[in-house]
Write a protein that holds these residues in place. Structure first.
Motif, PDB file in Angstrom:
ATOM      1  N   ILE A 249       0.848  -1.190   0.000  1.00 39.58           N
ATOM      2  CA  ILE A 249       0.000   0.000   0.000  1.00 39.58           C
ATOM      3  C   ILE A 249       0.882   1.237   0.000  1.00 39.58           C
ATOM      4  O   ILE A 249       1.795   1.367   0.793  1.00 39.58           O
ATOM      5  CB  ILE A 249      -0.924   0.000   1.237  1.00 39.58           C
ATOM      6  CG1 ILE A 249      -1.903  -1.161   1.142  1.00 39.58           C
ATOM      7  CG2 ILE A 249      -1.660   1.314   1.353  1.00 39.58           C
ATOM      8  CD1 ILE A 249      -2.784  -1.317   2.343  1.00 39.58           C
ATOM      9  N   GLU A 250       0.604   2.119  -0.928  1.00 37.53           N
ATOM     10  CA  GLU A 250       1.301   3.401  -0.998  1.00 37.53           C
ATOM     11  C   GLU A 250       0.282   4.495  -0.749  1.00 37.53           C
ATOM     12  O   GLU A 250      -0.898   4.331  -1.022  1.00 37.53           O
ATOM     13  CB  GLU A 250       1.914   3.603  -2.379  1.00 37.53           C
ATOM     14  CG  GLU A 250       2.930   2.563  -2.776  1.00 37.53           C
ATOM     15  CD  GLU A 250       3.393   2.779  -4.207  1.00 37.53           C
ATOM     16  OE1 GLU A 250       3.648   3.935  -4.586  1.00 37.53           O
ATOM     17  OE2 GLU A 250       3.472   1.792  -4.938  1.00 37.53           O
ATOM     18  N   THR A 251       0.740   5.608  -0.217  1.00 37.13           N
ATOM     19  CA  THR A 251      -0.153   6.742  -0.028  1.00 37.13           C
ATOM     20  C   THR A 251       0.469   7.981  -0.647  1.00 37.13           C
ATOM     21  O   THR A 251       1.691   8.088  -0.784  1.00 37.13           O
ATOM     22  CB  THR A 251      -0.434   7.014   1.467  1.00 37.13           C
ATOM     23  OG1 THR A 251       0.789   7.297   2.136  1.00 37.13           O
ATOM     24  CG2 THR A 251      -1.132   5.835   2.118  1.00 37.13           C
ATOM     25  N   LEU A 252      -0.384   8.900  -1.025  1.00 34.23           N
ATOM     26  CA  LEU A 252       0.041  10.170  -1.588  1.00 34.23           C
ATOM     27  C   LEU A 252      -0.659  11.252  -0.786  1.00 34.23           C
ATOM     28  O   LEU A 252      -1.881  11.302  -0.749  1.00 34.23           O
ATOM     29  CB  LEU A 252      -0.372  10.236  -3.064  1.00 34.23           C
ATOM     30  CG  LEU A 252      -0.084  11.505  -3.828  1.00 34.23           C
ATOM     31  CD1 LEU A 252       1.419  11.755  -3.897  1.00 34.23           C
ATOM     32  CD2 LEU A 252      -0.642  11.402  -5.233  1.00 34.23           C
ATOM     33  N   ASN A 253       0.103  12.078  -0.087  1.00 29.93           N
ATOM     34  CA  ASN A 253      -0.482  13.147   0.726  1.00 29.93           C
ATOM     35  C   ASN A 253      -0.958  14.285  -0.166  1.00 29.93           C
ATOM     36  O   ASN A 253      -0.230  14.737  -1.041  1.00 29.93           O
ATOM     37  CB  ASN A 253       0.535  13.670   1.746  1.00 29.93           C
ATOM     38  CG  ASN A 253       0.863  12.635   2.789  1.00 29.93           C
ATOM     39  OD1 ASN A 253      -0.012  11.906   3.246  1.00 29.93           O
ATOM     40  ND2 ASN A 253       2.111  12.549   3.187  1.00 29.93           N
ATOM     41  N   VAL A 254      -2.191  14.721   0.083  1.00 30.52           N
ATOM     42  CA  VAL A 254      -2.796  15.782  -0.721  1.00 30.52           C
ATOM     43  C   VAL A 254      -3.566  16.743   0.172  1.00 30.52           C
ATOM     44  O   VAL A 254      -3.896  16.417   1.314  1.00 30.52           O
ATOM     45  CB  VAL A 254      -3.771  15.204  -1.786  1.00 30.52           C
ATOM     46  CG1 VAL A 254      -3.036  14.409  -2.837  1.00 30.52           C
ATOM     47  CG2 VAL A 254      -4.861  14.375  -1.131  1.00 30.52           C
TER      48      VAL A 254
ATOM     49  N   GLN B 168      -8.661   9.253   1.820  1.00 35.26           N
ATOM     50  CA  GLN B 168      -8.869   9.249   3.269  1.00 35.26           C
ATOM     51  C   GLN B 168      -8.680  10.673   3.770  1.00 35.26           C
ATOM     52  O   GLN B 168      -7.620  11.252   3.608  1.00 35.26           O
ATOM     53  CB  GLN B 168      -7.888   8.323   3.962  1.00 35.26           C
ATOM     54  CG  GLN B 168      -8.106   8.246   5.452  1.00 35.26           C
ATOM     55  CD  GLN B 168      -7.152   7.263   6.112  1.00 35.26           C
ATOM     56  OE1 GLN B 168      -6.146   6.872   5.540  1.00 35.26           O
ATOM     57  NE2 GLN B 168      -7.467   6.868   7.316  1.00 35.26           N
ATOM     58  N   HIS B 169      -9.759  11.241   4.337  1.00 32.68           N
ATOM     59  CA  HIS B 169      -9.675  12.588   4.895  1.00 32.68           C
ATOM     60  C   HIS B 169     -10.632  12.671   6.068  1.00 32.68           C
ATOM     61  O   HIS B 169     -11.674  12.032   6.100  1.00 32.68           O
ATOM     62  CB  HIS B 169      -9.990  13.656   3.841  1.00 32.68           C
ATOM     63  CG  HIS B 169     -11.382  13.591   3.297  1.00 32.68           C
ATOM     64  ND1 HIS B 169     -12.377  14.445   3.683  1.00 32.68           N
ATOM     65  CD2 HIS B 169     -11.947  12.759   2.404  1.00 32.68           C
ATOM     66  CE1 HIS B 169     -13.489  14.147   3.051  1.00 32.68           C
ATOM     67  NE2 HIS B 169     -13.258  13.122   2.267  1.00 32.68           N
ATOM     68  N   GLU B 170     -10.246  13.427   7.058  1.00 35.38           N
ATOM     69  CA  GLU B 170     -11.020  13.578   8.284  1.00 35.38           C
ATOM     70  C   GLU B 170     -11.401  12.217   8.876  1.00 35.38           C
ATOM     71  O   GLU B 170     -12.501  12.020   9.370  1.00 35.38           O
ATOM     72  CB  GLU B 170     -12.264  14.441   8.036  1.00 35.38           C
ATOM     73  CG  GLU B 170     -11.922  15.862   7.624  1.00 35.38           C
ATOM     74  CD  GLU B 170     -13.141  16.722   7.359  1.00 35.38           C
ATOM     75  OE1 GLU B 170     -14.253  16.193   7.197  1.00 35.38           O
ATOM     76  OE2 GLU B 170     -12.967  17.951   7.324  1.00 35.38           O
ATOM     77  N   GLY B 171     -10.494  11.258   8.785  1.00 37.84           N
ATOM     78  CA  GLY B 171     -10.701   9.939   9.374  1.00 37.84           C
ATOM     79  C   GLY B 171     -11.619   9.027   8.587  1.00 37.84           C
ATOM     80  O   GLY B 171     -11.927   7.924   9.023  1.00 37.84           O
TER      81      GLY B 171
ATOM     82  N   LYS C 182      -3.505  18.377  -4.945  1.00 36.56           N
ATOM     83  CA  LYS C 182      -4.783  18.746  -4.356  1.00 36.56           C
ATOM     84  C   LYS C 182      -5.916  17.954  -5.002  1.00 36.56           C
ATOM     85  O   LYS C 182      -5.888  17.673  -6.195  1.00 36.56           O
ATOM     86  CB  LYS C 182      -5.034  20.244  -4.531  1.00 36.56           C
ATOM     87  CG  LYS C 182      -6.223  20.745  -3.754  1.00 36.56           C
ATOM     88  CD  LYS C 182      -6.273  22.260  -3.742  1.00 36.56           C
ATOM     89  CE  LYS C 182      -7.487  22.713  -2.945  1.00 36.56           C
ATOM     90  NZ  LYS C 182      -7.631  24.136  -2.896  1.00 36.56           N
ATOM     91  N   VAL C 183      -6.913  17.610  -4.172  1.00 33.50           N
ATOM     92  CA  VAL C 183      -8.137  16.969  -4.637  1.00 33.50           C
ATOM     93  C   VAL C 183      -9.295  17.845  -4.203  1.00 33.50           C
ATOM     94  O   VAL C 183      -9.386  18.238  -3.043  1.00 33.50           O
ATOM     95  CB  VAL C 183      -8.294  15.546  -4.048  1.00 33.50           C
ATOM     96  CG1 VAL C 183      -9.622  14.938  -4.460  1.00 33.50           C
ATOM     97  CG2 VAL C 183      -7.139  14.649  -4.480  1.00 33.50           C
TER      98      VAL C 183
ATOM     99  N   LYS D 227     -11.590  22.287   4.076  1.00 35.93           N
ATOM    100  CA  LYS D 227     -10.186  22.388   3.698  1.00 35.93           C
ATOM    101  C   LYS D 227      -9.425  21.560   4.717  1.00 35.93           C
ATOM    102  O   LYS D 227      -9.444  21.859   5.906  1.00 35.93           O
ATOM    103  CB  LYS D 227      -9.736  23.842   3.702  1.00 35.93           C
ATOM    104  CG  LYS D 227      -8.416  24.059   3.022  1.00 35.93           C
ATOM    105  CD  LYS D 227      -8.136  25.540   2.869  1.00 35.93           C
ATOM    106  CE  LYS D 227      -6.880  25.733   2.061  1.00 35.93           C
ATOM    107  NZ  LYS D 227      -6.561  27.130   1.888  1.00 35.93           N
ATOM    108  N   THR D 228      -8.814  20.497   4.278  1.00 36.26           N
ATOM    109  CA  THR D 228      -8.166  19.581   5.193  1.00 36.26           C
ATOM    110  C   THR D 228      -7.016  18.884   4.483  1.00 36.26           C
ATOM    111  O   THR D 228      -6.784  19.080   3.295  1.00 36.26           O
ATOM    112  CB  THR D 228      -9.197  18.557   5.744  1.00 36.26           C
ATOM    113  OG1 THR D 228      -8.567  17.745   6.716  1.00 36.26           O
ATOM    114  CG2 THR D 228      -9.753  17.681   4.651  1.00 36.26           C
ATOM    115  N   LYS D 229      -6.332  18.077   5.202  1.00 36.22           N
ATOM    116  CA  LYS D 229      -5.275  17.232   4.645  1.00 36.22           C
ATOM    117  C   LYS D 229      -5.866  15.855   4.422  1.00 36.22           C
ATOM    118  O   LYS D 229      -6.796  15.445   5.117  1.00 36.22           O
ATOM    119  CB  LYS D 229      -4.084  17.112   5.604  1.00 36.22           C
ATOM    120  CG  LYS D 229      -3.439  18.423   5.951  1.00 36.22           C
ATOM    121  CD  LYS D 229      -2.585  18.914   4.826  1.00 36.22           C
ATOM    122  CE  LYS D 229      -1.874  20.189   5.242  1.00 36.22           C
ATOM    123  NZ  LYS D 229      -1.282  20.855   4.130  1.00 36.22           N
TER     124      LYS D 229
END
Length: 130
Positions: A28-33, A90-93, A111-112, A123-125
């Motif tokens: 599993i890879e993740t990309l922070n946005v 995955q955002h805000e849990g 950005k997404v 607006k979140t990570k």
């Protein structure tokens, strides 16, 4: 560096013996946005806010019912995702699936933008799970 995970799964044969089957699983890879919400309005889009860059037309009834899970991605992410790809965001849990239907202005990076009917602002990570 990418690695492959090798899972050994025991399988029972008809004779009662068992063997080990190798199953390769992609890690599993993740990309922070950065994640935000946009609305299909001329102020936030262009003069044709219901027409996406993919050529899809936004059905405002389905959007209002929460049945359209579409997003726009920043242009630098176009090398990883094509129109109509499903991303796991995955955002805000919360982990949700969205379909890539649009692209954002050139000024945005990693950005997404989630298409939403209401004018609520988010607006979140977040992370895209690849």
């Amino acid at each position: 560096m990418k690695t492959l995970i090798l899972l050994l799964i025991p399988t029972i044969l008809n004779s009662g013996d068992f063997c080990l089957n190798a199953v390769y699983k992609k890690p599993i890879e993740t990309l922070n946005v950065n994640v935000s919400v946009y609305n299909a309005t001329a102020k936030q889009c262009d003069s044709t806010p219901l027409l996406t860059a993919s050529g899809a037309i936004i059905d405002t009834i389905l959007l209002k019912q929460g049945k359209l899970k579409w997003c726009a991605i920043s242009r630098n992410l176009k090398s990883k995702f094509k129109f109509n790809d499903t991303i796991h965001l995955q955002h805000e849990g919360v982990l949700e699936k969205y379909i890539v239907k649009d692209v954002m202005d050139e000024k945005y990076f990693n950005k997404v933008d989630i298409l939403h009917y209401n004018r609520k602002y988010c607006k979140t990570k977040g992370k895209i799970i690849l």
